[in-house]
Design a protein around this motif. Structure first.
Motif, PDB file in Angstrom:
ATOM      1  N   ARG A 159      -0.922   3.543   2.650  1.00  0.00           N
ATOM      2  CA  ARG A 159      -1.986   2.551   2.813  1.00  0.00           C
ATOM      3  C   ARG A 159      -2.285   2.263   4.282  1.00  0.00           C
ATOM      4  NH1 ARG A 159       1.445   0.264  -1.155  1.00  0.00           N
ATOM      5  NH2 ARG A 159       0.531   0.193  -3.246  1.00  0.00           N
ATOM      6  N   HIS A 160      -1.233   2.149   5.074  1.00  0.00           N
ATOM      7  CA  HIS A 160      -1.418   1.675   6.456  1.00  0.00           C
ATOM      8  C   HIS A 160      -0.329   2.291   7.336  1.00  0.00           C
ATOM      9  CE1 HIS A 160      -2.289  -2.066   9.204  1.00  0.00           C
ATOM     10  NE2 HIS A 160      -2.723  -0.934   9.712  1.00  0.00           N
ATOM     11  N   VAL A 161      -0.717   2.786   8.487  1.00  0.00           N
ATOM     12  CA  VAL A 161       0.220   3.311   9.477  1.00  0.00           C
ATOM     13  C   VAL A 161      -0.023   2.554  10.778  1.00  0.00           C
ATOM     14  CG1 VAL A 161       1.006   5.325  10.771  1.00  0.00           C
ATOM     15  CG2 VAL A 161       0.267   5.588   8.396  1.00  0.00           C
ATOM     16  N   VAL A 162       1.052   1.966  11.331  1.00  0.00           N
ATOM     17  CA  VAL A 162       0.947   1.176  12.561  1.00  0.00           C
ATOM     18  C   VAL A 162       1.861   1.810  13.612  1.00  0.00           C
ATOM     19  CG1 VAL A 162       1.208  -1.097  13.626  1.00  0.00           C
ATOM     20  CG2 VAL A 162       0.515  -0.916  11.228  1.00  0.00           C
ATOM     21  N   PHE A 163       1.273   2.219  14.725  1.00  0.00           N
ATOM     22  CA  PHE A 163       2.052   2.791  15.821  1.00  0.00           C
ATOM     23  C   PHE A 163       2.032   1.820  16.987  1.00  0.00           C
ATOM     24  CE2 PHE A 163       2.356   5.653  19.615  1.00  0.00           C
ATOM     25  CZ  PHE A 163       3.700   5.957  19.428  1.00  0.00           C
ATOM     26  N   GLY A 164       3.221   1.335  17.340  1.00  0.00           N
ATOM     27  CA  GLY A 164       3.332   0.427  18.467  1.00  0.00           C
ATOM     28  C   GLY A 164       3.572  -1.010  18.036  1.00  0.00           C
ATOM     29  N   ALA A 165       3.730  -1.873  19.048  1.00  0.00           N
ATOM     30  CA  ALA A 165       3.977  -3.299  18.833  1.00  0.00           C
ATOM     31  C   ALA A 165       3.041  -4.107  19.727  1.00  0.00           C
ATOM     32  CB  ALA A 165       5.441  -3.621  19.140  1.00  0.00           C
TER      33      ALA A 165
ATOM     34  N   ILE B 194      -8.969   6.589   7.836  1.00  0.00           N
ATOM     35  CA  ILE B 194      -9.114   7.989   7.467  1.00  0.00           C
ATOM     36  C   ILE B 194      -8.970   8.054   5.952  1.00  0.00           C
ATOM     37  CG2 ILE B 194      -8.198  10.318   7.699  1.00  0.00           C
ATOM     38  CD1 ILE B 194      -7.103   9.556  10.411  1.00  0.00           C
ATOM     39  N   GLY B 195     -10.076   8.172   5.256  1.00  0.00           N
ATOM     40  CA  GLY B 195     -10.045   8.071   3.805  1.00  0.00           C
ATOM     41  C   GLY B 195      -9.657   6.657   3.395  1.00  0.00           C
ATOM     42  N   ARG B 196      -8.549   6.540   2.673  1.00  0.00           N
ATOM     43  CA  ARG B 196      -8.065   5.225   2.240  1.00  0.00           C
ATOM     44  C   ARG B 196      -6.908   4.729   3.099  1.00  0.00           C
ATOM     45  NH1 ARG B 196     -10.312   3.714  -2.490  1.00  0.00           N
ATOM     46  NH2 ARG B 196     -11.304   5.317  -3.776  1.00  0.00           N
ATOM     47  N   VAL B 197      -6.613   5.432   4.186  1.00  0.00           N
ATOM     48  CA  VAL B 197      -5.491   5.072   5.058  1.00  0.00           C
ATOM     49  C   VAL B 197      -6.021   4.386   6.316  1.00  0.00           C
ATOM     50  CG1 VAL B 197      -3.478   5.914   6.306  1.00  0.00           C
ATOM     51  CG2 VAL B 197      -4.223   7.080   4.211  1.00  0.00           C
ATOM     52  N   THR B 198      -5.447   3.229   6.645  1.00  0.00           N
ATOM     53  CA  THR B 198      -5.795   2.523   7.874  1.00  0.00           C
ATOM     54  C   THR B 198      -4.788   2.885   8.957  1.00  0.00           C
ATOM     55  OG1 THR B 198      -6.724   0.672   6.622  1.00  0.00           O
ATOM     56  CG2 THR B 198      -6.169   0.262   8.926  1.00  0.00           C
ATOM     57  N   ILE B 199      -5.277   3.314  10.106  1.00  0.00           N
ATOM     58  CA  ILE B 199      -4.438   3.662  11.251  1.00  0.00           C
ATOM     59  C   ILE B 199      -4.626   2.586  12.314  1.00  0.00           C
ATOM     60  CG2 ILE B 199      -3.840   5.414  12.946  1.00  0.00           C
ATOM     61  CD1 ILE B 199      -3.563   6.411  10.117  1.00  0.00           C
ATOM     62  N   THR B 200      -3.527   2.010  12.785  1.00  0.00           N
ATOM     63  CA  THR B 200      -3.585   0.957  13.802  1.00  0.00           C
ATOM     64  C   THR B 200      -2.716   1.358  14.987  1.00  0.00           C
ATOM     65  OG1 THR B 200      -3.959  -0.778  12.152  1.00  0.00           O
ATOM     66  CG2 THR B 200      -3.160  -1.478  14.307  1.00  0.00           C
ATOM     67  N   ILE B 201      -3.275   1.225  16.180  1.00  0.00           N
ATOM     68  CA  ILE B 201      -2.548   1.491  17.420  1.00  0.00           C
ATOM     69  C   ILE B 201      -2.359   0.168  18.148  1.00  0.00           C
ATOM     70  CG2 ILE B 201      -2.500   2.768  19.597  1.00  0.00           C
ATOM     71  CD1 ILE B 201      -2.405   4.551  17.151  1.00  0.00           C
ATOM     72  N   ARG B 202      -1.123  -0.121  18.564  1.00  0.00           N
ATOM     73  CA  ARG B 202      -0.830  -1.342  19.301  1.00  0.00           C
ATOM     74  C   ARG B 202      -0.395  -1.016  20.733  1.00  0.00           C
ATOM     75  NH1 ARG B 202      -1.033  -5.828  16.212  1.00  0.00           N
ATOM     76  NH2 ARG B 202      -1.079  -5.523  13.961  1.00  0.00           N
ATOM     77  N   ALA B 203      -0.308  -2.054  21.550  1.00  0.00           N
ATOM     78  CA  ALA B 203      -0.206  -1.874  23.001  1.00  0.00           C
ATOM     79  C   ALA B 203       1.095  -1.206  23.450  1.00  0.00           C
ATOM     80  CB  ALA B 203      -0.368  -3.224  23.702  1.00  0.00           C
ATOM     81  N   LEU B 204       2.224  -1.523  22.816  1.00  0.00           N
ATOM     82  CA  LEU B 204       3.525  -1.011  23.247  1.00  0.00           C
ATOM     83  C   LEU B 204       3.985   0.085  22.284  1.00  0.00           C
ATOM     84  CD1 LEU B 204       5.746  -1.435  25.381  1.00  0.00           C
ATOM     85  CD2 LEU B 204       6.845  -3.030  23.775  1.00  0.00           C
ATOM     86  N   PRO B 205       3.905   1.364  22.669  1.00  0.00           N
ATOM     87  CA  PRO B 205       4.162   2.469  21.730  1.00  0.00           C
ATOM     88  C   PRO B 205       5.651   2.764  21.537  1.00  0.00           C
ATOM     89  CG  PRO B 205       3.554   3.357  23.857  1.00  0.00           C
ATOM     90  CD  PRO B 205       3.474   1.850  23.987  1.00  0.00           C
ATOM     91  N   VAL B 206       6.368   1.825  20.920  1.00  0.00           N
ATOM     92  CA  VAL B 206       7.810   2.015  20.739  1.00  0.00           C
ATOM     93  C   VAL B 206       8.239   1.921  19.277  1.00  0.00           C
ATOM     94  CG1 VAL B 206       8.391   1.204  23.055  1.00  0.00           C
ATOM     95  CG2 VAL B 206       8.233  -0.442  21.177  1.00  0.00           C
TER      96      VAL B 206
ATOM     97  N   GLU C  13       2.955   1.491   5.416  1.00  0.00           N
ATOM     98  CA  GLU C  13       2.944   0.889   4.085  1.00  0.00           C
ATOM     99  C   GLU C  13       2.723   2.014   3.087  1.00  0.00           C
ATOM    100  OE1 GLU C  13       0.136  -2.255   3.761  1.00  0.00           O
ATOM    101  OE2 GLU C  13       0.809  -3.260   5.602  1.00  0.00           O
ATOM    102  N   ILE C  14       3.737   2.275   2.289  1.00  0.00           N
ATOM    103  CA  ILE C  14       3.705   3.382   1.332  1.00  0.00           C
ATOM    104  C   ILE C  14       4.047   2.836  -0.046  1.00  0.00           C
ATOM    105  CG2 ILE C  14       4.792   5.573   0.686  1.00  0.00           C
ATOM    106  CD1 ILE C  14       5.276   6.033   3.671  1.00  0.00           C
ATOM    107  N   GLY C  15       3.305   3.266  -1.038  1.00  0.00           N
ATOM    108  CA  GLY C  15       3.554   2.780  -2.386  1.00  0.00           C
ATOM    109  C   GLY C  15       3.423   3.883  -3.418  1.00  0.00           C
ATOM    110  N   PRO C  16       3.905   3.636  -4.641  1.00  0.00           N
ATOM    111  CA  PRO C  16       3.815   4.632  -5.715  1.00  0.00           C
ATOM    112  C   PRO C  16       2.373   4.847  -6.147  1.00  0.00           C
ATOM    113  CG  PRO C  16       4.639   2.538  -6.559  1.00  0.00           C
ATOM    114  CD  PRO C  16       4.566   2.397  -5.076  1.00  0.00           C
ATOM    115  N   TRP C  17       2.078   6.058  -6.553  1.00  0.00           N
ATOM    116  CA  TRP C  17       0.710   6.377  -6.946  1.00  0.00           C
ATOM    117  C   TRP C  17       0.654   7.265  -8.186  1.00  0.00           C
ATOM    118  CZ3 TRP C  17      -3.512   4.020  -6.307  1.00  0.00           C
ATOM    119  CH2 TRP C  17      -4.759   4.647  -6.425  1.00  0.00           C
ATOM    120  N   ARG C  18       1.656   8.133  -8.356  1.00  0.00           N
ATOM    121  CA  ARG C  18       1.676   9.025  -9.512  1.00  0.00           C
ATOM    122  C   ARG C  18       3.084   9.082 -10.103  1.00  0.00           C
ATOM    123  NH1 ARG C  18      -0.653  14.729  -7.899  1.00  0.00           N
ATOM    124  NH2 ARG C  18       0.539  14.338  -5.998  1.00  0.00           N
ATOM    125  N   SER C  19       3.161   9.358 -11.395  1.00  0.00           N
ATOM    126  CA  SER C  19       4.449   9.504 -12.070  1.00  0.00           C
ATOM    127  C   SER C  19       4.947  10.934 -11.888  1.00  0.00           C
ATOM    128  CB  SER C  19       4.298   9.192 -13.555  1.00  0.00           C
ATOM    129  OG  SER C  19       3.908   7.846 -13.738  1.00  0.00           O
TER     130      SER C  19
END
Length: 263
Positions: free
Chosen positions: A77-83, A92-104, A109-115
């Motif tokens: 669902r969501h990928v966050v790089f940095g603090a 990108i499609g249904r995925v939100t990409i977030t970049i923050r100021a301090l790349p450390v 956010e990952i969840g179930p989708w298929r059995s």
């Protein structure tokens, strides 16, 4: 019914544990470099390696988890790089990409989708653990230098810590996916297995596709009529139709049944 209460550590306790871990780690690095006879310069290089290891190990396990999610059909669902403050964000499609100021740091956010959801999540956890093992092995391969020894001292116990099965709101450890998830008791296990259908129903409602949401909810009712996830989806569907009175009644009935079971 037996109830087990767990009080999560507060911010001060976490801060004290972090400071204590940093002090113990710094002492260990300096002691190793003193034995190696590298002097102050070696200790500084070792501390630098330890800092890099503390940053690199969790990033490696998160990258492994993302790769596992893509390989085994989980939903990212969501990928966050940095603090700290947000610098940029896009989808990108249904995925939100977030970049923050301090790349450390790297979070996702990952969840179930298929059995079968438990097998898929366990497999993603295995890839995460293997990525962490790879980072530790890489640090051991650099043990001939002060910097590499610092990395080794930091990454090895950090990986062991990550393999402890821990689960809290918004936080799931690699160890929990590997060791806690397969032993999840009922009814939590069934709720977890029903999560893909519930996620599809909620996504359909967010997209305004009530017909697709109804299909998912009907399937949930047939397979898992008494689950909390089923009731939540039914209530949300009724609210989307504007049937608020029925939604409230359904929710009250569900709460009453839970209270009755607890008596």
């Amino acid at each position: 019914m037996n109830t087990v209460l767990y009080e999560a550590p507060g911010p001060q306790a976490k801060r004290r544990a972090l400071v204590a871990s940093a002090v113990v780690g710094a002492i260990a690095v300096c002691a190793v470099e003193a034995i190696a006879g590298t002097g102050v310069g070696g200790s500084v290089a070792g501390l630098g390696g330890a800092l890099v290891g503390v940053i690199a190990l969790p990033i490696a396990t998160q990258v492994g988890l993302l790769i596992g999610a893509l390989l085994f059909g989980l939903r990212v669902r969501h990928v966050v790089f940095g603090a700290l403050r947000r610098v940029a964000s896009w989808r990108i499609g249904r995925v939100t990409i977030t970049i923050r100021a301090l790349p450390v740091t790297l979070r996702s956010e990952i969840g179930p989708w298929r059995s079968p959801v438990i097998l898929r999540c366990w497999s993603a956890g295995l890839v995460s653990a293997l990525a962490g093992v790879g980072a530790v092995v890489a640090s051991w391969s650099l043990a001939g230098s002060s910097f590499g020894r610092g990395m080794m001292i930091a990454t090895t116990p950090f990986l062991l810590y990550k393999l402890l099965p821990k689960r809290a709101p918004l936080t799931t450890s690699t160890g929990w996916l590997l060791f806690g998830l397969p032993r999840m008791p009922e009814p939590d296990r069934t709720e977890f297995r029903a999560a893909p259908l519930a996620a599809r129903a909620h996504e359909a409602l967010r997209d305004g596709d009530v017909e697709r949401a109804e299909s998912c909810v009907d399937e949930l009712v047939r397979e898992h009529p008494d689950l909390n996830a089923t009731t939540s989806c039914r209530v949300t569907l009724l609210e989307a139709r504007g049937e608020y009175a029925q939604a409230v009644m359904l929710l009250l009935q569900h709460v009453a049944s839970i209270v009755t079971e607890c008596r």
